[in-house]
Scaffold this motif. Sequence first.
Motif, PDB file in Angstrom:
ATOM      1  N   LEU A  17      -4.626 -11.973  56.384  1.00 34.84           N
ATOM      2  CA  LEU A  17      -3.206 -11.627  56.438  1.00 34.84           C
ATOM      3  C   LEU A  17      -2.585 -11.632  55.046  1.00 34.84           C
ATOM      4  O   LEU A  17      -1.782 -10.755  54.711  1.00 34.84           O
ATOM      5  N   ASP A  18      -2.952 -12.617  54.244  1.00 32.28           N
ATOM      6  CA  ASP A  18      -2.429 -12.692  52.877  1.00 32.28           C
ATOM      7  C   ASP A  18      -2.835 -11.459  52.078  1.00 32.28           C
ATOM      8  O   ASP A  18      -2.041 -10.919  51.293  1.00 32.28           O
ATOM      9  N   ARG A  19      -4.060 -11.016  52.290  1.00 34.77           N
ATOM     10  CA  ARG A  19      -4.537  -9.833  51.574  1.00 34.77           C
ATOM     11  C   ARG A  19      -3.781  -8.586  52.018  1.00 34.77           C
ATOM     12  O   ARG A  19      -3.369  -7.767  51.194  1.00 34.77           O
ATOM     13  N   LEU A  20      -3.568  -8.456  53.332  1.00 33.05           N
ATOM     14  CA  LEU A  20      -2.825  -7.307  53.850  1.00 33.05           C
ATOM     15  C   LEU A  20      -1.384  -7.318  53.347  1.00 33.05           C
ATOM     16  O   LEU A  20      -0.837  -6.278  52.963  1.00 33.05           O
ATOM     17  N   ASN A  21      -0.763  -8.493  53.346  1.00 36.98           N
ATOM     18  CA  ASN A  21       0.615  -8.603  52.854  1.00 36.98           C
ATOM     19  C   ASN A  21       0.713  -8.258  51.374  1.00 36.98           C
ATOM     20  O   ASN A  21       1.677  -7.617  50.939  1.00 36.98           O
ATOM     21  N   ALA A  22      -0.290  -8.676  50.607  1.00 36.84           N
ATOM     22  CA  ALA A  22      -0.294  -8.377  49.173  1.00 36.84           C
ATOM     23  C   ALA A  22      -0.398  -6.872  48.937  1.00 36.84           C
ATOM     24  O   ALA A  22       0.289  -6.310  48.073  1.00 36.84           O
TER      25      ALA A  22
END
Length: 215
Positions: A34-39
């Motif tokens: 999720l953090d990667r997608l948000n970034a």
Amino acid sequence: MMVELDVYVKAGIITLFVFLFGLMFVKYIDQDRLDRLNAELDKVSYGSESARLLQLYTLVFNLSQNERCSYFGREMNQSMVRSMELASLLEKEKDNSLSGSYLNIKHKFLLTNMELYLYSRQYRASCETRMESLLYFYDGKAFCPGCLVAEGRLESLKQRCPDVRVFAFPYNSDESLLSLLVSKYGVATVPAIIRANDEKVGTVSDLGAISCVSR
């Protein structure tokens, strides 16, 4: 008897520990995704924000057409490359357990991608460019064999023509703004592909006839 009970207790504690560790590990992996997608979503959003600021800057400081088009072109290209990268990531992660957060990111991406499409239309209308923006509508709720064929042809087209940009949207989305676009082009069946001059591509096979340089 006490020895056997002690063994069972220890085994139970170990099993519980392994179970809890597994849950924590899965949660950590999901959060990392999720953090990667948000970034990546933030990177795409920066492009839209830059385009909005450029509009304001032009009004305040009377930016020349050449300067505006030069800056706009660079920002559009970077934003669309990031958009395609995020679309690929979202597709890879769609089957993973990412709770409602994944759907939220996907919804934000849908709106950001639509904004980029509208900016690309504005850029094409006001600046000299080789860029060709294609609208691609697919089924977002059911399996669509024809859409798989179309996506393969579109990928081949992008490899053949680096200036082609494809903006993909589910034609049956619940997003009201997207429904306006679907209604504008009268999309009732998919796959459906619309060129930048509002011409509808007749069949998927017709994609091969698209020239790499178009106005």
